[in-house]
Design a protein around this motif. Structure first.
Motif, PDB file in Angstrom:
ATOM      1  N   UNK A  56       0.821  -1.195   0.000  1.00 36.20           N
ATOM      2  CA  UNK A  56       0.000   0.000   0.000  1.00 36.20           C
ATOM      3  C   UNK A  56       0.863   1.256   0.000  1.00 36.20           C
ATOM      4  N   UNK A  57       1.941   1.182   0.823  1.00 35.39           N
ATOM      5  CA  UNK A  57       2.853   2.333   0.870  1.00 35.39           C
ATOM      6  C   UNK A  57       3.496   2.582  -0.498  1.00 35.39           C
ATOM      7  N   UNK A  58       3.887   1.482  -1.186  1.00 31.38           N
ATOM      8  CA  UNK A  58       4.482   1.608  -2.522  1.00 31.38           C
ATOM      9  C   UNK A  58       3.491   2.177  -3.530  1.00 31.38           C
ATOM     10  N   UNK A  59       2.233   1.665  -3.452  1.00 25.30           N
ATOM     11  CA  UNK A  59       1.187   2.177  -4.347  1.00 25.30           C
ATOM     12  C   UNK A  59       0.958   3.661  -4.122  1.00 25.30           C
ATOM     13  N   UNK A  60       0.922   4.039  -2.800  1.00 25.82           N
ATOM     14  CA  UNK A  60       0.703   5.440  -2.466  1.00 25.82           C
ATOM     15  C   UNK A  60       1.861   6.305  -2.979  1.00 25.82           C
ATOM     16  N   UNK A  61       3.073   5.773  -2.771  1.00 25.18           N
ATOM     17  CA  UNK A  61       4.246   6.513  -3.240  1.00 25.18           C
ATOM     18  C   UNK A  61       4.253   6.644  -4.770  1.00 25.18           C
ATOM     19  N   UNK A 118       1.697   9.175  -5.748  1.00 24.80           N
ATOM     20  CA  UNK A 118       2.201  10.538  -5.496  1.00 24.80           C
ATOM     21  C   UNK A 118       3.209  10.941  -6.564  1.00 24.80           C
ATOM     22  N   UNK A 119       4.065   9.973  -6.894  1.00 23.00           N
ATOM     23  CA  UNK A 119       5.089  10.246  -7.933  1.00 23.00           C
ATOM     24  C   UNK A 119       4.423  10.551  -9.263  1.00 23.00           C
ATOM     25  N   UNK A 153       4.546  13.887 -11.257  1.00 19.08           N
ATOM     26  CA  UNK A 153       5.023  13.856 -12.641  1.00 19.08           C
ATOM     27  C   UNK A 153       4.037  14.565 -13.576  1.00 19.08           C
ATOM     28  N   UNK A 154       2.745  14.264 -13.344  1.00 16.26           N
ATOM     29  CA  UNK A 154       1.714  14.894 -14.168  1.00 16.26           C
ATOM     30  C   UNK A 154       1.700  16.409 -13.957  1.00 16.26           C
TER      31      UNK A 154
END
Length: 459
Positions: free
Chosen positions: A424-429, A432-433, A437-438
């Motif tokens: 979940x933390x990776x997905x959230x990160x 966010x990235x 980026x967008x």
């Protein structure tokens, strides 16, 4: 041997004086306390061979007070005296109970000496009844306590009694082995019982045909009896010498020792079976010397005492001697009468011996069966203990396995949760990235459009 009479002339007087002193002390202690209990039981013990009925009455009172006071020392002493008082009576079973109770009380109180005394006396009683296996078992059970107590006298006494058992079983080599053990310990302790040990050692040597050694030890017994001023043991040792020289056919020496033993017994006022035996031995010697009148006189005395004492084993020889003596004088009528008496007693004793042998076999069989039952019960108990241990082990393994499984499940679950949280933390990160980026791309596009617009405007 007038000096022997003089030497022991105070023996009876001293005993009577002690009894009188104990009676006075008893009168001075009317309260039912430990002091009165001590004097009662002490007096009861002194009266054992003089007035058994009074001894029993006193001992009962002493035991009753001891139990009421819950005083272990008085209880086991009282049980010991009661056991001795009831021994060789119609209450012989009670005697055993009292000795066993006394031994247990002493053991619980940590008094090793009295535990051994009670067990030893019980062993002696079984020995006197001819229960040799049971007697040996009792004495052997007393050895650990005797050794633990550190008392040489107690150990020596047990060894001497075990020697007596083997002597009665005609195992004279074993008898001599244990008698010498007892003698050496009594000697170290300078115990008066060394006299009896020496005399009995002599008897064992005599039974093995070693007559010189037998005479040597018996004479040492006489010397020690003189040293300790023990008149009864002196007479016993002298009579043993008479028996030994009689066996060796040295009639003059046998005659001398028998007569000397009788003079001591006469002075003591003894008319026991031992005296009857000495009369019989003396009569045998006189018969060999062909002094038929005197032989007949002593045989009759022997018969009278042995019949009164109901001492059939020795009486058998006396009756045979009387028959032989009457035959030697030509009195064939009395010779026939006494031969009939001898034959009847001989047959009776043989029948008793056979019955006792049967009883001994029954006792051994019963004991063997009990031992087998105990062994079987012990095996069953061991099996049960093994089963319980196995069940406990399986239970522990199950509990341990369950605990390990739970721990493993917890770890797996914890790992799963950790992975979930990490994912979940990776997905959230990543989200966010991507958003960053967008935003960056949108800002760049706006900047590019702004530059393009600016360029177009300036142009």
């Amino acid at each position: 041997f007038i000096w022997i009479i003089i030497l022991f002339s105070t023996a009876l007087f001293a005993q009577n004086k002690l009894i009188d002193s104990l009676r006075i002390s008893l009168q001075q202690h009317p309260e039912k306390d430990t002091a009165r209990t001590y004097f009662i039981l002490r007096l009861a013990e002194e009266l054992l061979n003089l007035d058994r009925e009074e001894s029993i009455t006193l001992a009962k009172e002493g035991v009753s007070i001891a139990y009421s006071l819950n005083h272990p020392a008085s209880i086991f002493r009282g049980c010991f005296v009661m056991g001795k008082a009831y021994a060789e009576t119609v209450y012989d079973d009670s005697s055993r109970i009292y000795f066993e109770r006394g031994a247990k009380t002493a053991r619980d109180a940590g008094n090793l000496a009295w535990e051994v005394k009670c067990l030893s006396q019980l062993g002696v009683n079984e020995l006197m009844k001819g229960n040799y296996e049971e007697s040996l078992k009792v004495f052997q059970s007393a050895i650990p306590a005797a050794e633990k107590s550190g008392s040489l006298s107690l150990q020596a006494s047990i060894y001497s009694n075990i020697a007596g058992i083997f002597f009665h079983q005609e195992d004279y080599i074993k008898s001599l082995e244990y008698e010498l053990k007892g003698y050496n310990l009594f000697k170290q302790k300078e115990d008066v019982r060394v006299v009896l040990a020496l005399a009995n050692t002599g008897q064992s040597y005599g039974a093995l045909g070693k007559h010189d050694s037998a005479v040597h030890y018996m004479k040492l017994a006489v010397e020690k009896a003189v040293f300790y001023k023990d008149s009864a043991e002196m007479a016993y040792a002298l009579s043993c010498l008479g028996d030994e020289f009689n066996e060796m056919k040295q009639v003059d020496s046998a005659l001398y020792y028998y007569q000397t033993a009788l003079s001591v017994y006469d002075h003591l006022g003894y008319e026991s079976s031992e005296v009857g035996g000495v009369y019989g031995g003396l009569a045998e010697v006189l018969l060999m010397k062909k002094d038929y009148t005197e032989a007949l006189n002593y045989f009759k005395k022997s018969e009278l005492i042995l019949e009164a004492a109901d001492y059939k084993d020795q009486l058998e020889y006396t009756l045979k001697g009387l028959s032989d003596c009457y035959a030697a004088t030509g009195d064939y009528r009395n010779a026939w009468i006494y031969m009939q008496k001898y034959t009847a007693l001989h047959d009776t004793l043989n029948a008793i011996a056979k019955t006792e042998a049967t009883k001994q076999l029954e006792r051994k069989f019963s004991l063997s069966q009990k031992e087998k039952e105990i062994e079987l019960l012990n095996k069953e108990k061991l099996l049960q203990q093994k089963e319980v241990a196995q069940q406990r082990l399986l239970k522990n393994i199950f509990i341990g396995s369950a605990a390990l499984l739970l721990l493993l499940a917890f770890l797996l679950f914890n790992r799963y949760q950790f992975k979930q949280r990490t994912s979940k933390q990776l997905e959230l990160q990543n989200k966010i990235i991507q958003e960053e980026k967008q935003r960056a791309e949108t800002a760049q596009q706006r900047a590019e459009k702004s530059e393009q617009f600016k360029s177009e405007f300036l142009a």
